[in-house]
Design an enzyme around this catalytic site. Sequence first.
Site, PDB file in Angstrom:
ATOM      1  CG  HIS A  45      18.748 -13.449 -46.763  1.00  0.00           C
ATOM      2  ND1 HIS A  45      17.604 -13.946 -45.960  1.00  0.00           N
ATOM      3  CD2 HIS A  45      18.419 -14.374 -47.678  1.00  0.00           C
ATOM      4  CE1 HIS A  45      16.535 -14.698 -46.521  1.00  0.00           C
ATOM      5  NE2 HIS A  45      17.260 -15.128 -47.545  1.00  0.00           N
ATOM      6  CD  GLU A  46      20.357 -14.408 -50.842  1.00  0.00           C
ATOM      7  OE1 GLU A  46      20.460 -15.584 -50.902  1.00  0.00           O
ATOM      8  OE2 GLU A  46      19.449 -13.543 -50.846  1.00  0.00           O
TER       9      GLU A  46
ATOM     10  CG  HIS B 243      20.984 -24.841 -44.529  1.00  0.00           C
ATOM     11  ND1 HIS B 243      19.340 -24.976 -45.152  1.00  0.00           N
ATOM     12  CD2 HIS B 243      20.955 -26.083 -44.212  1.00  0.00           C
ATOM     13  CE1 HIS B 243      18.904 -25.687 -44.674  1.00  0.00           C
ATOM     14  NE2 HIS B 243      19.737 -26.620 -43.817  1.00  0.00           N
TER      15      HIS B 243
END
Length: 650
Positions: free
Chosen positions: A441-442, A448
């Site tokens: 997730h991180e 991004h």
Amino acid sequence: MTKFLQFDCDLDTFIEELKKHLNKNNKKIETLLAQKEKTYANFVKPLEMMDEYLEQFFTPLSHLNAVNNSEKTQKVYTEALPLVTEYSTQLSQNIEIYNAYKEIMQKEQTSLNSEQKRVLALNILHFELSGAHLDKKTKQRLQEINLKKSELSNNFSQNLLDATNAYEYIITDESDIEGLPKSEIENAKFEDNGVIKYKLTLQMPSYIAYMTYGKNRAIREELYRAYVSRAPQNAKIIDELLALRQEMSQLLGFKNYAELSLATKMAEDTKSVLGFLENLLENSIPQAKNELQELQNIAPHKLESHDTSYYAEILKKEQYDIDEEEYRPYFEQKNVIAGMFTFLDKLFNVTCKQVKEKLWHEKAYAYDVYENDILKARIYLDLEARESKRGGAWMHNWQTHCTDEAGKKPLASAFIVCSFPPSNDTNPSLLRHDDVVTLFHETGHTLHHILSEVNENEVSGVNGVEWDAVEFPSQFLENFAYEPQVLKMFAKHYETNETISDEMIDKLVKSKNFLSAMGMLRQLEFSLFDFKLHTKVYQGDEVQNLLDTIREKTALIKPPKYNKFQNGFSHIFSGGYAAGYYSYKWAEVLSADTFYTVVDENIFNSPTAKKYQNIILHRGGSQSMQELFHELMGRDADTTQLLRLNGIVE
């Protein structure tokens, strides 16, 4: 191409250097405003980069205060925060800058590119949301509110950290520690005057371990009580923050803080958000009730809040013959990191190579990131829990990819911080599968930010992305932590090097949506509470009454009176999620839809994955996520894919 910054933060001189930095910035602003002919190149770009350099200077302090918290970091951070807040507020309310931006937008409309227009449009909006166009008295009050809000948010976070660190529960009877993971028993063990004892804390690895495996119900209740009643002094802070947010909203022309919050988000209005959440709630309740009944059937007594994790683990093992402890040897931290990097290389042609750099802690590591063999960024990993570190997990951006005033392209960098079980000389850090999901997730957030190819830093990476879309890339990547062909890249037994079996993977995948509807209700409870809390001013007991009213529908087990969850809800009182916690579910619709498309295309041969890299990751906040998603998928997002992801619909 410029080099990476070296991590350095001199606490003794930081305040003095910060004051110099801010003073230099203020003088530069005066010089820029004095120009007769203002253009994007000679006015907007210098202001953009000035903001970037201040962020680069300040980030090491905020990072240290979160990962190596001490009396000194607290003192310096507390002293620095009002200086930065005052400077930022004055800057965001400067009517001359606001007017210059509007003039440049009009004058250079035909010559500006889309990124530059986006920078100007967002800045003009933010100026208006900061009250730049309002009278002097109102602007002064808004400045006072911002200063007070930043102080209160910092105090909220510090109170929570202090309360977490202050608590310990000592066990002397070995039978009370039975059933806990071996590594957690070792971490808890200490000797006191020749007697072996065990220390439990409210740090995540310790707390979760006992709530999941601890057989002594009285101890579970004691730990639960301590956890959900932390930092009672935060109740007063909540009242102050809510009142200030409402006052600020009304000064800016909004009915409430929820409406102000939505001005920079994808969601159109409060009705859209509440309708979205209520729809998910209605679809999830029937399955959640069935899940709770299954749990109740195996418990010898009426289930209470401190029982659910314990009996959920028993039921999970019974239904899927799955025991988290059997999996942890396959998720040794370093193997997981290496395997995740292999996955990223195969999916996006992104490679990560460790570099030697002196950092803030011996357990922190730096990696250079290459995309298509071109050096693109640096990431810093600090993954293990410790007392001096804030709980939870997050990505924090440091440097942003852009083109500076001289035409050079600084490389991006970011921190990935987690709270995984600590390693020591005798025990490696063995992760739960939930930890693996957290790491993915991180890392999704990080990609991004660092893979951006945008030239304007204010809309590059995660900058400029709508808050209710910012979780899209992180949730997209975390879903792959359940994919069999991805798991086999890193799930190897740390002692035997044996790859995880197909049978174990099958159980893990099938168990993914175990009690998922109950989990959905919990997240919807948080989201509804947060959003409704910001639709008017709630004070004192009204805050708890609102939560209780929402829980009548969302909480299938009624929490005890001493549960003051709100006093620890740092996402909305010391993070950026106020009136925006719904964003997790809003973005999850985008991520679930994209994920299933990539999986259906066989992952590594997926044209959608490549489009995702080129459209979502490379373009950052340079366009609205609504536009980018339409370009990626050619349509609106399909909400039912989120219910499918959670196993609530087929």
